[in-house]
Design an enzyme around this catalytic site. Structure first.
Site, short mmCIF file in Angstrom:
data_model
loop_
_atom_site.label_atom_id
_atom_site.label_comp_id
_atom_site.label_asym_id
_atom_site.label_seq_id
_atom_site.Cartn_x
_atom_site.Cartn_y
_atom_site.Cartn_z
N HIS A 19 0.87 -1.20 0.00
CA HIS A 19 0.00 0.00 0.00
C HIS A 19 0.90 1.23 0.00
O HIS A 19 1.48 1.58 1.02
CB HIS A 19 -0.91 0.02 1.24
CG HIS A 19 -1.87 1.16 1.23
ND1 HIS A 19 -3.23 0.98 1.26
CD2 HIS A 19 -1.69 2.50 1.18
CE1 HIS A 19 -3.84 2.15 1.23
NE2 HIS A 19 -2.92 3.10 1.19
N HIS A 21 1.60 5.38 -1.67
CA HIS A 21 1.29 6.57 -2.47
C HIS A 21 2.61 7.19 -2.94
O HIS A 21 3.48 7.46 -2.11
CB HIS A 21 0.54 7.60 -1.63
CG HIS A 21 -0.73 7.08 -1.04
ND1 HIS A 21 -1.95 7.20 -1.65
CD2 HIS A 21 -0.97 6.40 0.12
CE1 HIS A 21 -2.89 6.64 -0.90
NE2 HIS A 21 -2.31 6.14 0.17
N ARG A 23 2.39 9.77 -5.61
CA ARG A 23 2.03 11.00 -6.35
C ARG A 23 2.52 10.90 -7.80
O ARG A 23 2.67 9.81 -8.34
CB ARG A 23 2.57 12.26 -5.64
CG ARG A 23 2.36 12.29 -4.13
CD ARG A 23 0.94 12.07 -3.69
NE ARG A 23 0.80 12.18 -2.23
CZ ARG A 23 -0.18 11.64 -1.53
NH1 ARG A 23 -1.12 10.92 -2.12
NH2 ARG A 23 -0.25 11.80 -0.23
N LYS A 106 -9.40 -0.15 -6.00
CA LYS A 106 -9.43 0.47 -4.68
C LYS A 106 -10.75 1.18 -4.44
O LYS A 106 -11.16 2.02 -5.25
CB LYS A 106 -8.27 1.47 -4.59
CG LYS A 106 -8.15 2.21 -3.27
CD LYS A 106 -7.68 1.29 -2.14
CE LYS A 106 -7.86 1.96 -0.78
NZ LYS A 106 -6.74 2.77 -0.36
N HIS A 143 -10.58 1.18 1.62
CA HIS A 143 -10.33 2.15 2.69
C HIS A 143 -11.55 2.04 3.61
O HIS A 143 -12.62 2.52 3.28
CB HIS A 143 -10.19 3.57 2.13
CG HIS A 143 -9.88 4.58 3.20
ND1 HIS A 143 -8.67 5.23 3.30
CD2 HIS A 143 -10.63 5.01 4.24
CE1 HIS A 143 -8.70 6.02 4.37
NE2 HIS A 143 -9.87 5.91 4.94
N HIS A 181 -4.74 -0.80 5.55
CA HIS A 181 -4.23 -0.05 6.71
C HIS A 181 -5.19 -0.07 7.91
O HIS A 181 -5.71 0.96 8.32
CB HIS A 181 -3.85 1.39 6.34
CG HIS A 181 -4.83 2.14 5.48
ND1 HIS A 181 -6.16 2.23 5.77
CD2 HIS A 181 -4.65 2.86 4.36
CE1 HIS A 181 -6.76 2.97 4.86
NE2 HIS A 181 -5.86 3.35 3.98
N LEU A 226 -4.93 9.23 7.89
CA LEU A 226 -6.24 8.57 7.92
C LEU A 226 -6.09 7.13 7.47
O LEU A 226 -5.35 6.88 6.50
CB LEU A 226 -7.23 9.30 7.01
CG LEU A 226 -7.73 10.65 7.56
CD1 LEU A 226 -8.51 11.41 6.52
CD2 LEU A 226 -8.55 10.45 8.83
N ASP A 254 1.43 2.55 3.57
CA ASP A 254 0.60 3.75 3.41
C ASP A 254 1.46 5.01 3.48
O ASP A 254 0.99 6.06 3.93
CB ASP A 254 -0.55 3.81 4.41
CG ASP A 254 -1.62 4.81 4.00
OD1 ASP A 254 -1.67 5.20 2.82
OD2 ASP A 254 -2.40 5.22 4.88
C1 NCD Z 1 -3.44 9.09 1.99
C2 NCD Z 1 -2.93 10.12 0.96
O1 NCD Z 1 -2.40 11.15 1.38
O2 NCD Z 1 -3.06 9.88 -0.25
N1 NCD Z 1 -3.48 9.70 3.27
C3 NCD Z 1 -3.45 9.06 4.46
O3 NCD Z 1 -3.59 9.72 5.49
N2 NCD Z 1 -3.23 7.77 4.55
C4 NCD Z 1 -4.77 8.55 1.56
C5 NCD Z 1 -5.17 7.31 2.31
O4 NCD Z 1 -4.62 6.24 2.12
O5 NCD Z 1 -6.10 7.40 3.13
ZN ZN Z 2 -3.23 5.09 1.60
#
Ligand code: NCD
Ligand code: ZN
Length: 350
Positions: A19, A21, A23, A106, A143, A181, A226, A254
């Protein structure tokens, strides 16, 4: 165990991050090499602006991530791609996605988190697509938080299980589901005991911190993510789940980078950045639970086994060594503050 008897090195099969991110654009140059230095593969979240909703978009995004890894010398790094479920994702896109090697779809309840405005407003609207996923063996990654403003922020995951997840899995008993998560005892218990194909990812920060971290000595926005950090009893339940050896729990950082000025803001963004020291942070959490021997299953075996992908060849080695990650990284034309930046860590990947 007395310090002089504690292991000084730890070698495990090369892990994956289930998992992540990263960008897009120039930001990739900072964050992708951090992940690619540690992990063979990472499951890339589709919550770009606009979100990744087609196979063609996902494949183009994969190429950009791959190029950022290769430019840093990590040409074997494999981004595993996901699609973003909306009220309108057509069922026939699932077959195209499956054929192209997309690994999951997702579900963000609309408004649940960063860039989730395009998320699902009513599960019923997605049922034809979920039916296609169930038939194709395409996992649904959730999520797991309700978004109703009248539900307390700290209860949103537990309420999601009863009001959304259980009915959904009743209607699609053969759909593979990853509860992403997880942050509560309720979620850990549900995943541990539920029937059928279900698993959960757990972040390093939810294993290491409880909600006090957000408020210690003042408000600390870099600990805000989150689903939000929960109270200590939940953290302990997550540690028990992660270190208990069950194949239903695996590593998903995450790691969610945001520019420093958007975290240190009157309405700061949710997300903790951990990719710079991900496996080291997990090693700290497992060592604190006297369960370093369970790290390899959690980090390197349970994820690929659930997703029906081969385990990685090769190993990584961690050394017991004190080091201090930087307080800040360049991030496109701005900066990024990593979790535990400027703090001493006690494991370091060779
Ligand atoms: C994630 C994000 O910034 O893309 N933020 C987070 O707090 N985990 C989005 C997500 O997975 O909830
Ligand atoms: Zn995430």
């Amino acid at each position: 165990m007395p310090a002089h008897c504690a292991p000084q090195t730890l070698s495990i099969t090369r892990p994956d991050d289930w998992h992540l991110h990263v960008r897009d654009g120039a930001a990739l140059q900072t964050v992708v090499p951090h992940t690619a230095a540690q992990f063979a593969r990472a499951l890339i979240m589709p919550n770009l602006k606009p979100p990744v909703t087609s196979t063609a978009q996902a494949l183009a995004y994969r190429d950009r991530i791959h190029a950022a890894a290769a430019a840093a010398g990590h040409s074997t790094f494999e981004p595993l791609m996901t699609l973003y479920l909306t009220d309108h994702l057509p069922p026939d896109e699932i077959l195209r996605a499956k054929d192209a090697g997309i690994v999951g779809v997702k579900l963000y309840p609309a408004g649940a988190t960063t860039n989730s405005d395009a998320g699902v407003t009513d599960m019923r609207k997605t049922y034809a697509t979920l039916e296609a996923m169930q038939r194709a063996g395409m996992p649904l990654l959730v999520h797991g938080e309700v978004t109703s403003p009248e539900i307390d922020l700290f209860d949103r995951e537990a309420v999601f299980i009863d009001t959304q997840l259980i009915p959904l899995r009743r209607d699609f008993p053969a759909l593979k589901v990853v509860f992403e998560h997880i942050t509560t005892r309720e979620a850990a218990q549900y995943v541990q005991t539920a029937h059928g194909a279900i698993a959960a990812s757990i972040t390093a920060h939810h294993l290491l911190y409880n909600r006090n971290a957000i408020f210690t000595g003042g408000i600390r926005p870099h600990y805000y993510c989150l689903p939000v950090l929960k109270r200590e009893t939940h953290r302990q339940a997550l540690v028990d789940a992660a270190t208990g050896g069950s194949p239903r729990f695996f590593l998903g950082t995450d790691s969610a980078p945001h520019a420093t000025h958007l975290k240190e803001h009157a309405s700061g963004c949710a997300g903790c950045y951990t990719a710079h020291a991900a496996i080291e942070l997990y090693a700290s959490a497992f060592e604190a639970a006297q369960a370093l021997d369970k790290l390899e299953g959690f980090a390197s075996f349970h994820g690929p086994d659930f997703y029906d992908l081969p385990r990685n060849p090769g190993q990584i080695t961690l050394h017991r060594e004190s080091w201090t990650p930087p307080q800040s990284y360049p991030f496109a034309d701005t900066t990024l503050k990593p979790l535990a930046g400027g703090e001493v860590l006690h494991w370091r990947m060779a």
